[in-house]
Write an enzyme that holds these catalytic residues in place. Structure first.
Site: not given
Ligand code: G4F
Length: 362
Positions: A127, A129, A151, A155
């Site tokens: 990832t 990440e 996480y 990883k």
């Molecule tokens: O959609 P996210 O939760 O994905 P994140 O954390 O980037 O992780 C995903 O992608 C990775 C690959 O780079 C994978 F390894 C991992 O398993 C997963 O599939 O969050 C994306 C961004 C973050 O910065 C978070 O802080 O969106 C921001 N965000 C803002 N508001 C939010 C929210 N994320 C989530 N989940 N929910 C919110 O309300």
């Protein structure tokens, strides 16, 4: 006929990969975990296919992994199973480490114990990440890692143990360093799907407001269906190597939001800063998006941007097959249809209740 084993087959990527490999003529085996709730929705259409088989196994249980590898004797293993939610990893760090770190070791060891090191190729879902608190933008295969969540730390172990087994035992095992990849099958708590579903519900009068965390976070978002092709290409390569899989384009959560709402016919204007920022419907003046600190993370990764040059050059993979605009559109279209079907179901239930009450139907 080649035989593939996919862990995490019930997930977004697992289901797309299973479809892809079945089309290529593979015998596809997948591992599922025992649960009293049905979580097979994404693969329900594949059950019954003569080349599609499911086995109970869990990455946290080495005996179950050993047994399935022994029985299937796969030519290719795609290890996609994980606790994949970054925010959840802060609440369940030990479980995340067991599955996302030690789980990878269990797969590698099962292959070794079954004497399959020369015949079985292994793909590990790594990832972006790993880059975490980024030390370079954009990020490529040489960029130093700086994991920034439980996480990502788990990883990182998975990444290094794959490299170790490749060098120590000459195994064909590789990591795909995947940047965020989304689709209409994405889990509803990841930010993109949370936005497209909310936009569809708000447009159809089923929700008033959407609460998000960090709107300024930047991501390189691609289409999951395109990315599973690259997983396969990595295992068809002459040599076992790690690859960055990304689109090479970066957007903010705010931009994703504006585009998703635009596709349902709502133009959003953002005003204010930090926790006070709001997304306002330009036409009505209604506040549709607000920031809630509940969705902030103790440490957040805010600047992911991948450089897919190596995958393009050495695997012939096209990172821009589906554009950002197309991705948002297809996710919004799917959620608009989903919400419309739910509303139709509600209307039928309401009418039925009324007819029963009036004695029109018995
Ligand atoms: O959609 P996210 O939760 O994905 P994140 O954390 O980037 O992780 C995903 O992608 C990775 C690959 O780079 C994978 F390894 C991992 O398993 C997963 O599939 O969050 C994306 C961004 C973050 O910065 C978070 O802080 O969106 C921001 N965000 C803002 N508001 C939010 C929210 N994320 C989530 N989940 N929910 C919110 O309300």
């Amino acid at each position: 006929m080649k035989t593939a084993l996919i862990t995490g087959i019930t997930g977004q990527d697992g289901s797309f990969l299973a479809e892809f490999l079945l089309e290529k003529g593979y015998d596809v085996h997948g591992t599922i975990r025992r649960s009293s709730v049905d979580y097979r929705e994404r693969i329900a259409h594949l059950e019954g296919h003569s080349n599609f088989h499911l086995h109970y196994a869990d990455l946290a249980d080495s005996m179950s992994i050993l047994q399935v590898v022994k029985k299937v004797r796969p030519n290719e293993i795609y290890n996609l199973a994980a606790q994949s939610h970054v925010q959840v990893s802060f609440d369940s760090p030990e479980f995340t480490a067991d599955v996302d770190a030690t789980g990878v070791l269990r797969i590698l060891e099962a292959v070794r114990q079954c004497d399959l090191t020369d015949t079985c190729r292994i793909y590990q879902a790594s990832t972006s990440e790993l880059y975490g608190k980024v030390e370079e933008v954009p990020q490529n295969e040489q960029t130093p890692f700086h994991p920034y969540s439980p996480y990502a730390v788990a990883k990182l172990y998975g990444y290094w143990i794959v490299k170790e087994y490749r060098e120590a035992y000459r195994m064909f095992c590789c990591s795909g360093i995947l940047f965020n990849h989304e689709s209409e099958r994405r889990g509803e708590t990841f930010v993109t799907r949370k936005i497209t579903l909310a936009a569809a519900r708000i447009a159809q009068g089923k929700q008033d407001k959407l609460y998000l965390g960090n709107l300024s976070s930047l991501r390189d978002w691609g289409y999951a269906k395109d990315y599973v092709e690259c997983m396969w290409l990595i295992l068809q390569n002459d040599k076992p190597e790690d690859f960055v899989i990304a689109t090479g384009e970066q957007h903010s959560v705010r931009e994703f939001c504006q585009l998703a709402f635009h596709h349902v016919g709502i133009e959003l204007r953002f005003e204010g800063e930090g926790e006070n920022e709001k997304g306002i419907d330009v036409k009505t003046g209604n506040v549709l998006v607000e920031v809630s600190p509940d969705f902030y993370r103790p440490t957040d990764v805010v600047n992911l941007w991948g450089d897919p040059s190596k995958a393009k050059r050495e695997l012939g993979w096209n990172p821009q097959k589906t554009t950002f605009e197309q991705l948002v559109q297809l996710m919004v279209d799917a959620d608009m249809a989903k919400v419309a079907v739910e509303r139709a179901g509600e209307r039928v239930r309401m009418n039925l209740a009324e007819y029963l009450e009036k004695g029109i139907v018995k």
